[in-house]
Write a protein that holds these residues in place. Structure first.
Motif, PDB file in Angstrom:
ATOM      1  N   ASN A 346      -4.485   6.760  -7.368  1.00 20.93           N
ATOM      2  CA  ASN A 346      -5.554   6.103  -8.123  1.00 20.93           C
ATOM      3  C   ASN A 346      -6.953   6.515  -7.688  1.00 20.93           C
ATOM      4  OD1 ASN A 346      -4.379   3.933 -10.083  1.00 20.93           O
ATOM      5  ND2 ASN A 346      -3.125   3.785  -8.235  1.00 20.93           N
ATOM      6  N   LYS A 347      -7.059   7.507  -6.806  1.00 19.14           N
ATOM      7  CA  LYS A 347      -8.379   8.005  -6.437  1.00 19.14           C
ATOM      8  C   LYS A 347      -9.069   8.606  -7.658  1.00 19.14           C
ATOM      9  CE  LYS A 347      -8.419   8.822  -1.484  1.00 19.14           C
ATOM     10  NZ  LYS A 347      -8.767   9.761  -0.417  1.00 19.14           N
ATOM     11  N   PHE A 348     -10.301   8.197  -7.869  1.00 20.47           N
ATOM     12  CA  PHE A 348     -11.137   8.641  -8.993  1.00 20.47           C
ATOM     13  C   PHE A 348     -10.659   8.097 -10.337  1.00 20.47           C
ATOM     14  CE2 PHE A 348     -11.353  11.919  -5.719  1.00 20.47           C
ATOM     15  CZ  PHE A 348     -12.726  11.975  -5.493  1.00 20.47           C
ATOM     16  N   VAL A 349      -9.490   7.472 -10.381  1.00 19.60           N
ATOM     17  CA  VAL A 349      -8.961   6.914 -11.631  1.00 19.60           C
ATOM     18  C   VAL A 349      -9.335   5.449 -11.759  1.00 19.60           C
ATOM     19  CG1 VAL A 349      -6.863   6.399 -12.945  1.00 19.60           C
ATOM     20  CG2 VAL A 349      -7.056   8.558 -11.685  1.00 19.60           C
ATOM     21  N   SER A 350      -9.164   4.686 -10.668  1.00 22.14           N
ATOM     22  CA  SER A 350      -9.452   3.257 -10.662  1.00 22.14           C
ATOM     23  C   SER A 350     -10.556   2.965  -9.649  1.00 22.14           C
ATOM     24  CB  SER A 350      -8.186   2.465 -10.306  1.00 22.14           C
ATOM     25  OG  SER A 350      -8.407   1.085 -10.374  1.00 22.14           O
ATOM     26  N   GLN A 351     -11.533   2.180 -10.057  1.00 22.27           N
ATOM     27  CA  GLN A 351     -12.632   1.868  -9.139  1.00 22.27           C
ATOM     28  C   GLN A 351     -12.143   1.060  -7.941  1.00 22.27           C
ATOM     29  OE1 GLN A 351     -15.889  -0.241 -10.958  1.00 22.27           O
ATOM     30  NE2 GLN A 351     -17.219  -0.041  -9.174  1.00 22.27           N
ATOM     31  N   PHE A 352     -11.203   0.154  -8.191  1.00 17.45           N
ATOM     32  CA  PHE A 352     -10.644  -0.680  -7.126  1.00 17.45           C
ATOM     33  C   PHE A 352      -9.118  -0.671  -7.220  1.00 17.45           C
ATOM     34  CE2 PHE A 352     -14.771  -2.537  -8.232  1.00 17.45           C
ATOM     35  CZ  PHE A 352     -15.400  -2.569  -7.001  1.00 17.45           C
ATOM     36  N   VAL A 353      -8.471  -0.805  -6.063  1.00 17.50           N
ATOM     37  CA  VAL A 353      -7.016  -0.947  -5.987  1.00 17.50           C
ATOM     38  C   VAL A 353      -6.712  -2.230  -5.214  1.00 17.50           C
ATOM     39  CG1 VAL A 353      -4.901  -0.049  -4.951  1.00 17.50           C
ATOM     40  CG2 VAL A 353      -6.424   1.493  -6.185  1.00 17.50           C
ATOM     41  N   VAL A 354      -5.905  -3.094  -5.812  1.00 20.25           N
ATOM     42  CA  VAL A 354      -5.504  -4.366  -5.201  1.00 20.25           C
ATOM     43  C   VAL A 354      -4.128  -4.181  -4.581  1.00 20.25           C
ATOM     44  CG1 VAL A 354      -5.125  -6.833  -5.585  1.00 20.25           C
ATOM     45  CG2 VAL A 354      -6.823  -5.596  -6.956  1.00 20.25           C
ATOM     46  N   ILE A 355      -4.019  -4.435  -3.285  1.00 19.14           N
ATOM     47  CA  ILE A 355      -2.754  -4.258  -2.561  1.00 19.14           C
ATOM     48  C   ILE A 355      -2.163  -5.629  -2.267  1.00 19.14           C
ATOM     49  CG2 ILE A 355      -1.689  -3.342  -0.463  1.00 19.14           C
ATOM     50  CD1 ILE A 355      -4.021  -1.341  -0.329  1.00 19.14           C
ATOM     51  N   GLN A 356      -1.024  -5.934  -2.894  1.00 12.18           N
ATOM     52  CA  GLN A 356      -0.393  -7.236  -2.699  1.00 12.18           C
ATOM     53  C   GLN A 356       1.063  -7.172  -3.123  1.00 12.18           C
ATOM     54  OE1 GLN A 356      -2.792  -9.776  -5.265  1.00 12.18           O
ATOM     55  NE2 GLN A 356      -1.535  -9.315  -7.037  1.00 12.18           N
ATOM     56  N   ASP A 357       1.805  -8.252  -2.824  1.00 11.45           N
ATOM     57  CA  ASP A 357       3.195  -8.390  -3.248  1.00 11.45           C
ATOM     58  C   ASP A 357       3.253  -9.224  -4.529  1.00 11.45           C
ATOM     59  OD1 ASP A 357       4.030  -6.972  -1.042  1.00 11.45           O
ATOM     60  OD2 ASP A 357       4.315  -8.767   0.194  1.00 11.45           O
ATOM     61  N   THR A 358       4.431  -9.290  -5.134  1.00 11.35           N
ATOM     62  CA  THR A 358       4.572 -10.039  -6.379  1.00 11.35           C
ATOM     63  C   THR A 358       4.522 -11.550  -6.159  1.00 11.35           C
ATOM     64  OG1 THR A 358       6.989  -9.947  -6.194  1.00 11.35           O
ATOM     65  CG2 THR A 358       5.919  -8.204  -7.467  1.00 11.35           C
ATOM     66  N   ASP A 359       4.658 -11.994  -4.919  1.00 13.26           N
ATOM     67  CA  ASP A 359       4.560 -13.437  -4.640  1.00 13.26           C
ATOM     68  C   ASP A 359       3.212 -13.797  -4.023  1.00 13.26           C
ATOM     69  OD1 ASP A 359       4.906 -12.243  -2.197  1.00 13.26           O
ATOM     70  OD2 ASP A 359       6.473 -13.610  -1.485  1.00 13.26           O
ATOM     71  N   GLU A 360       2.213 -12.947  -4.228  1.00 11.95           N
ATOM     72  CA  GLU A 360       0.866 -13.182  -3.701  1.00 11.95           C
ATOM     73  C   GLU A 360      -0.164 -13.003  -4.805  1.00 11.95           C
ATOM     74  OE1 GLU A 360       1.247 -11.605   0.901  1.00 11.95           O
ATOM     75  OE2 GLU A 360       1.040 -10.124  -0.714  1.00 11.95           O
ATOM     76  N   LEU A 361      -1.228 -13.806  -4.745  1.00 11.19           N
ATOM     77  CA  LEU A 361      -2.327 -13.692  -5.694  1.00 11.19           C
ATOM     78  C   LEU A 361      -3.648 -13.885  -4.949  1.00 11.19           C
ATOM     79  CD1 LEU A 361      -0.924 -15.872  -8.630  1.00 11.19           C
ATOM     80  CD2 LEU A 361      -1.214 -13.384  -8.662  1.00 11.19           C
ATOM     81  N   ILE A 362      -4.598 -12.993  -5.190  1.00 10.07           N
ATOM     82  CA  ILE A 362      -5.950 -13.157  -4.647  1.00 10.07           C
ATOM     83  C   ILE A 362      -6.751 -13.919  -5.695  1.00 10.07           C
ATOM     84  CG2 ILE A 362      -8.026 -11.979  -3.838  1.00 10.07           C
ATOM     85  CD1 ILE A 362      -6.263  -9.625  -3.027  1.00 10.07           C
ATOM     86  N   ILE A 363      -6.973 -15.208  -5.459  1.00  7.49           N
ATOM     87  CA  ILE A 363      -7.558 -16.100  -6.469  1.00  7.49           C
ATOM     88  C   ILE A 363      -8.969 -16.519  -6.053  1.00  7.49           C
ATOM     89  CG2 ILE A 363      -7.316 -18.298  -7.669  1.00  7.49           C
ATOM     90  CD1 ILE A 363      -4.333 -18.077  -7.400  1.00  7.49           C
ATOM     91  N   PRO A 364      -9.967 -16.224  -6.888  1.00  6.17           N
ATOM     92  CA  PRO A 364     -11.344 -16.666  -6.585  1.00  6.17           C
ATOM     93  C   PRO A 364     -11.459 -18.188  -6.693  1.00  6.17           C
ATOM     94  CG  PRO A 364     -11.296 -14.932  -8.268  1.00  6.17           C
ATOM     95  CD  PRO A 364      -9.895 -15.417  -8.112  1.00  6.17           C
ATOM     96  N   ASN A 365     -12.301 -18.755  -5.861  1.00  6.99           N
ATOM     97  CA  ASN A 365     -12.507 -20.197  -5.894  1.00  6.99           C
ATOM     98  C   ASN A 365     -13.579 -20.614  -6.900  1.00  6.99           C
ATOM     99  OD1 ASN A 365     -10.597 -20.790  -3.874  1.00  6.99           O
ATOM    100  ND2 ASN A 365     -12.088 -20.320  -2.259  1.00  6.99           N
TER     101      ASN A 365
END
Length: 529
Positions: A346-365
């Motif tokens: 994803n280099k140069f393709v995606s500005q950001f890459v999110v690394i996580q498992d399917t049982d995890e979510l990075i949730i903003p407050n």
């Protein structure tokens, strides 16, 4: 009279001796035949003396090979005694010879539709000079130049390569970076990249860099690196550990693409994965937060999960790479290797890459998307640096989020208040509860979060990362750094099996309506849900 008796007695003894002799010979012959058959057909018998790899028809003598070469030197198999560079020559890559596979068929796990591996094989270093190759997926391919997601062996060494990337930003060098895995007992030293460019093959010297892994397993993820000239544009690369070895692998070189999305999610390898509902929930919720594409490394999944993967592949939302590991001696199904492969894709393709498992979510407050969350994290980092009177502020290469375990439902009275506050209808409640949509059911969590490097997860900028990690980034480019985002902005919701009830966290319900609508549409595509 006496002599006649003695003659008769001798005759009887002689007949008995002859009979015993024939019986002995017959028994000896049977034993010999059985022994030969076991030696011929047993995998560790006489077959071990058969050659396993083909060698070059002519091998240069030791005194003609320039072993004083440095990393990045270029030379051909046609080596001159002085060690000088030799012009490239046209070379036809021979047909690849896949590593010998045992004919013993492991048992099939009918529940998940893949071949099972015995417990004794899971973490075992093969005997010296031998190797174990296992295929953990029914569609696994043998090593060949057209396989884009296959582990290919490096000769008879306990080492394999999976993918190769052209990296123009790696420490200001044009680098050919090949990811693979090898035994910790593999002899360390110079590696050789046989690069194919416009029909010609050139051999480059290179180095190996083990990816950081503290778990002490018998196999580790490795980056094999060869420096290229600015004008080099190879199409394929093969790796050997000896310059005279004929390559038994060939992988295409992946080049950077054009920017096409803001957020891509890289999941860890799916193994024995049997819950498609959790996968669909993760895909839907992450799309609400801003995810535009997903990568899955498929080691072993159930038939229903496979149907879900194929559905999202057809929609163009998901890339599935087969993850048929040659050994299970590497930590957690090669999680570290899969993560780095995904980041480099994803280099140069995606500005950001999110690394996580399917049982995890990075949730903003407080924010409604990951993009707004990143802006807030950037502002928080800059303010911290200014307060610390930093002489210079490095650009951020990764954003690390602390994690907390979420597992536990609120009491009926509390749930009534929650439904009222978030306008959850009876129809919506029935759907969420019946399908066990974890982000909206497991609202109880630990009162604290795990600190940096423990269960944390990251969002990275691929161009600013050298080696990503499971819980944090191991190495950035020289100009970049990381930040640990405050819990006030966001945390990782990890939906574990351990029941906890210390703290009620309803931040996930801020996105319940949009996620519910997406889930209803997704579930209608599957009759088994």
């Amino acid at each position: 009279m006496a002599s006649c008796r003695r003659s008769r007695f001798s005759y009887v003894i002689t007949r008995r001796n002859v009979k015993a002799k024939y019986i002995f010979l017959l028994a000896f012959g049977c034993v010999a035949v059985i022994f030969m058959l076991t030696q011929v057909f047993h995998p560790n018998g006489l077959l071990r003396y058969l050659p396993k790899t083909r060698r070059l028809s002519k091998v240069p003598s030791q005194d003609t090979i320039p072993f004083n070469t440095e990393v990045g030197d270029t030379f051909s198999l046609n080596i001159q005694p002085q060690g000088e560079l030799v012009q490239r020559r046209t070379h036809t890559t021979p047909a690849l010879k896949p590593r010998e596979v045992s004919k013993r068929k492991p048992p099939v796990n009918k529940d998940i539709g893949v071949k099972a591996t015995s417990k004794q094989q899971k973490d075992r270093t093969p005997p010296e000079g031998k190797s174990i190759v296992r295929s953990n997926h029914p569609r696994a391919q043998r090593a060949n130049e057209n396989a884009l997601d296959t582990f290919q062996p490096i000769n008879t060494h306990d080492a394999w390569i999976y993918s190769s990337f052209y990296d123009p930003l790696h420490d200001k060098h044009f680098l050919l970076q090949t990811f693979g895995m090898e035994s910790i007992n593999t002899t360390k030293g110079t590696i050789y990249c046989h690069v194919t460019e416009r029909g010609s093959v050139t051999i480059l010297t290179g180095r190996r860099r083990p990816l950081p892994d503290p778990h002490g397993r018998s196999y580790i993820a490795v980056s094999y690196e060869c420096t290229l000239k600015a004008t080099n544009r190879p199409e394929y690369v093969s790796l050997t550990f000896n310059v005279t070895d004929e390559p038994t692998n060939r992988v295409p070189v992946i080049y950077p693409g054009q920017r096409s999305r803001n957020f891509t999610v890289c999941y860890s390898a799916l193994f024995n994965y049997k819950n498609p509902t959790h996968l669909i929930t993760s895909l839907a919720y992450n799309q609400v937060l801003g995810a535009e594409h997903f990568y899955v490394y498929n080691h072993s999944v159930s038939n229903t999960t496979d149907a879900v993967l194929r559905h999202y592949q057809r929609l163009g939302l998901l890339t599935v790479l087969q993850w048929s590991l040659p050994t299970l001696g590497i930590w957690y199904y090669g999680q570290n290797l899969a993560i780095n492969d995904c980041v480099y894709r994803n280099k140069f393709v995606s500005q950001f890459v999110v690394i996580q498992d399917t049982d995890e979510l990075i949730i903003p407050n407080h924010h409604n998307s990951w993009l707004a969350l990143i802006d807030a994290a950037e502002a928080e980092y800059t303010e911290t640096q200014i307060s610390a009177n930093a002489t210079s502020i490095k650009p951020l290469g990764s954003y690390t989020f602390e994690s907390s375990l979420h597992s536990g439902t609120p009491s009926p009275s509390v749930w009534r208040d929650i439904k009222h506050n978030f306008s959850i209808s009876s129809e919506m409640e029935t759907f969420l509860v019946d399908h066990s949509i974890l982000p909206f059911v497991h609202l109880q969590r630990l009162n604290s979060t795990f600190k940096y490097k423990v269960r944390t997860k990251t969002i990275v900028r691929p161009e600013r990362v050298l080696f990503a990690g499971i819980h944090f980034t191991h190495y950035h480019v020289a100009s970049a750094t990381h930040t640990v985002v405050s819990n006030d902005l966001a945390i990782v919701h990890h939906y574990s099996g351990k029941r906890v009830s210390e703290y009620l966290d309803t931040s996930s319900l801020r996105f319940v309506k949009r996620t519910y609508d997406m889930l209803r549409t997704a579930f209608q595509a599957f009759s088994f849900l």
